[in-house]
Design a protein around this motif. Structure first.
Motif, PDB file in Angstrom:
ATOM      1  N   GLY A 103      13.977  49.605 -15.873  1.00 47.83           N
ATOM      2  CA  GLY A 103      12.999  50.685 -15.913  1.00 47.83           C
ATOM      3  C   GLY A 103      11.837  50.477 -14.954  1.00 47.83           C
ATOM      4  O   GLY A 103      11.888  49.643 -14.046  1.00 47.83           O
ATOM      5  N   VAL A 134      20.186  46.638 -20.138  1.00 48.13           N
ATOM      6  CA  VAL A 134      19.203  47.664 -19.807  1.00 48.13           C
ATOM      7  C   VAL A 134      17.827  47.117 -20.182  1.00 48.13           C
ATOM      8  O   VAL A 134      17.622  46.659 -21.315  1.00 48.13           O
ATOM      9  CB  VAL A 134      19.468  48.973 -20.575  1.00 48.13           C
ATOM     10  CG1 VAL A 134      18.301  49.937 -20.401  1.00 48.13           C
ATOM     11  CG2 VAL A 134      20.749  49.627 -20.095  1.00 48.13           C
ATOM     12  N   GLY A 136      13.880  48.248 -20.506  1.00 46.28           N
ATOM     13  CA  GLY A 136      12.998  49.408 -20.549  1.00 46.28           C
ATOM     14  C   GLY A 136      11.773  49.219 -19.669  1.00 46.28           C
ATOM     15  O   GLY A 136      11.634  48.225 -18.954  1.00 46.28           O
ATOM     16  N   ASP A 137      10.883  50.173 -19.737  1.00 50.78           N
ATOM     17  CA  ASP A 137       9.664  50.125 -18.928  1.00 50.78           C
ATOM     18  C   ASP A 137       8.752  48.989 -19.381  1.00 50.78           C
ATOM     19  O   ASP A 137       8.655  48.682 -20.573  1.00 50.78           O
ATOM     20  CB  ASP A 137       8.908  51.443 -19.033  1.00 50.78           C
ATOM     21  CG  ASP A 137       9.701  52.622 -18.505  1.00 50.78           C
ATOM     22  OD1 ASP A 137      10.666  52.399 -17.733  1.00 50.78           O
ATOM     23  OD2 ASP A 137       9.361  53.769 -18.860  1.00 50.78           O
ATOM     24  N   VAL A 139       8.835  45.814 -19.174  1.00 49.55           N
ATOM     25  CA  VAL A 139       9.414  44.591 -19.730  1.00 49.55           C
ATOM     26  C   VAL A 139       9.091  43.414 -18.810  1.00 49.55           C
ATOM     27  O   VAL A 139       9.090  43.548 -17.589  1.00 49.55           O
ATOM     28  CB  VAL A 139      10.942  44.746 -19.914  1.00 49.55           C
ATOM     29  CG1 VAL A 139      11.604  43.404 -20.219  1.00 49.55           C
ATOM     30  CG2 VAL A 139      11.240  45.748 -21.022  1.00 49.55           C
ATOM     31  N   THR A 152      20.196  46.181 -24.888  1.00 49.46           N
ATOM     32  CA  THR A 152      19.010  46.919 -24.460  1.00 49.46           C
ATOM     33  C   THR A 152      17.764  46.164 -24.883  1.00 49.46           C
ATOM     34  O   THR A 152      17.597  45.850 -26.069  1.00 49.46           O
ATOM     35  CB  THR A 152      18.988  48.327 -25.071  1.00 49.46           C
ATOM     36  OG1 THR A 152      20.124  49.070 -24.598  1.00 49.46           O
ATOM     37  CG2 THR A 152      17.713  49.067 -24.681  1.00 49.46           C
ATOM     38  N   ALA A 154      14.107  46.981 -25.117  1.00 47.22           N
ATOM     39  CA  ALA A 154      13.334  48.227 -25.090  1.00 47.22           C
ATOM     40  C   ALA A 154      11.944  48.025 -24.484  1.00 47.22           C
ATOM     41  O   ALA A 154      11.508  46.905 -24.210  1.00 47.22           O
ATOM     42  CB  ALA A 154      13.238  48.804 -26.500  1.00 47.22           C
ATOM     43  N   HIS A 155      11.246  49.138 -24.296  1.00 46.62           N
ATOM     44  CA  HIS A 155       9.966  49.163 -23.595  1.00 46.62           C
ATOM     45  C   HIS A 155       8.969  48.133 -24.135  1.00 46.62           C
ATOM     46  O   HIS A 155       8.924  47.858 -25.339  1.00 46.62           O
ATOM     47  CB  HIS A 155       9.313  50.543 -23.714  1.00 46.62           C
ATOM     48  CG  HIS A 155      10.175  51.677 -23.243  1.00 46.62           C
ATOM     49  ND1 HIS A 155      10.970  51.601 -22.119  1.00 46.62           N
ATOM     50  CD2 HIS A 155      10.358  52.926 -23.745  1.00 46.62           C
ATOM     51  CE1 HIS A 155      11.592  52.756 -21.932  1.00 46.62           C
ATOM     52  NE2 HIS A 155      11.254  53.566 -22.912  1.00 46.62           N
ATOM     53  N   ASP A 156       8.158  47.578 -23.203  1.00 50.62           N
ATOM     54  CA  ASP A 156       7.006  46.729 -23.537  1.00 50.62           C
ATOM     55  C   ASP A 156       7.399  45.428 -24.235  1.00 50.62           C
ATOM     56  O   ASP A 156       6.589  44.844 -24.957  1.00 50.62           O
ATOM     57  CB  ASP A 156       5.997  47.494 -24.415  1.00 50.62           C
ATOM     58  CG  ASP A 156       5.492  48.750 -23.722  1.00 50.62           C
ATOM     59  OD1 ASP A 156       4.898  48.630 -22.633  1.00 50.62           O
ATOM     60  OD2 ASP A 156       5.714  49.856 -24.268  1.00 50.62           O
ATOM     61  N   SER A 157       8.610  44.967 -24.023  1.00 48.97           N
ATOM     62  CA  SER A 157       9.045  43.706 -24.613  1.00 48.97           C
ATOM     63  C   SER A 157       8.805  42.548 -23.650  1.00 48.97           C
ATOM     64  O   SER A 157       8.722  42.744 -22.434  1.00 48.97           O
ATOM     65  CB  SER A 157      10.538  43.770 -24.976  1.00 48.97           C
ATOM     66  OG  SER A 157      10.758  44.704 -26.008  1.00 48.97           O
ATOM     67  N   ASP A 168      20.359  43.531 -28.959  1.00 48.67           N
ATOM     68  CA  ASP A 168      19.320  44.505 -28.640  1.00 48.67           C
ATOM     69  C   ASP A 168      17.967  44.052 -29.185  1.00 48.67           C
ATOM     70  O   ASP A 168      17.881  43.440 -30.258  1.00 48.67           O
ATOM     71  CB  ASP A 168      19.668  45.865 -29.236  1.00 48.67           C
ATOM     72  CG  ASP A 168      20.879  46.511 -28.572  1.00 48.67           C
ATOM     73  OD1 ASP A 168      21.255  46.077 -27.470  1.00 48.67           O
ATOM     74  OD2 ASP A 168      21.452  47.451 -29.168  1.00 48.67           O
ATOM     75  N   ALA A 171      11.456  48.028 -29.183  1.00 46.39           N
ATOM     76  CA  ALA A 171      10.259  48.118 -28.352  1.00 46.39           C
ATOM     77  C   ALA A 171       9.173  47.169 -28.856  1.00 46.39           C
ATOM     78  O   ALA A 171       8.984  46.992 -30.062  1.00 46.39           O
ATOM     79  CB  ALA A 171       9.745  49.559 -28.354  1.00 46.39           C
TER      80      ALA A 171
END
Length: 220
Positions: A103, A134, A136-137, A139, A152, A154-157, A168, A171
């Motif tokens: 991302g 994948v 996210g944004d 990361v 995945t 997720a965002h902000d991880s 997985d 976020a």
């Protein structure tokens, strides 16, 4: 009279330089950012990915190999999809697989792997199914971390240094590898080489040194 807008590729290139300046405190100008070791990998991938999408796979691979050499070992498959604001700190030893999706505003440190779980598993997947992670944004993946398979993050991880991720992450996750602990030996910490433990060491006058002067070695 309005000045014509800068070409899209120019704006993207300037944004990449500003990303380096913003995330690497040692870089103080855009001119210095041009010499950042990971920049050839990012710019090379942008072109290689375009060639890959047009079906020019061999040309894309060739450019990817050139970028890998120029960047000091950042290997990004031309098929990987990478968003804006991508930053690789240091850059050595990074591997990003073909079906990886990254991302916006993602940061990777050196020796990060975004890989698959092995060709023996990939062969059993349906054609076209994703094999790589994948991200996210926003990361962040720390040095030496490994993310494997079609998972995945997720965002902000944040994935800490040396961590292994195979499932997985929701976020805002924070995952870290075990921290090194101090080892306390139960016996003597050192031993000395004395008589009978090896050949005598000659002193200044040719006589063997006394055991007290021989080097001490740690016992792990």
């Amino acid at each position: 009279m309005r000045r014509p807008a800068a070409p899209r590729w120019w704006r993207a290139a300037v944004a990449d330089l500003d990303t380096i300046r913003g995330r690497d405190p040692s870089v103080l100008s855009r001119g210095e950012a041009l010499l950042h070791p990971a920049l050839p990998a990012v710019w090379g991938h942008r072109v290689a990915h375009g060639l890959h999408r047009r079906g020019l796979r061999r040309s894309a691979r060739l450019l990817s190999n050139v970028a890998r050499v120029a960047s000091g070992g950042v290997e990004i498959h031309p098929g990987a999809r990478i968003g804006r604001g991508f930053f690789i700190d240091h850059g050595a030893g990074v591997v990003i697989g073909e079906t990886a999706v990254i991302g916006d505003d993602v940061t990777l440190f050196h020796q990060v792997t975004l890989g698959s779980t092995g060709w023996w598993n990939d062969r059993a997947r349906p054609a076209g199914e994703r094999r790589h992670p994948v991200l996210g944004d926003r990361v962040v993946v720390g040095a030496g971390a490994t993310v494997l398979g079609p998972v995945t993050v997720a965002h902000d991880s944040v994935v800490g240094a040396q961590a292994l991720v195979v499932r997985d992450l929701p976020a805002g996750s924070r995952v870290f590898a075990p921290v090194a602990t101090r080892h306390r030996p139960t016996g003597p910490r050192t031993r000395r080489l004395g008589a009978g433990s090896g050949p005598p060491v000659a002193g200044a006058a040719g006589a063997p040194r006394p055991p007290a002067t021989l080097a001490a070695f740690p016992i792990w």
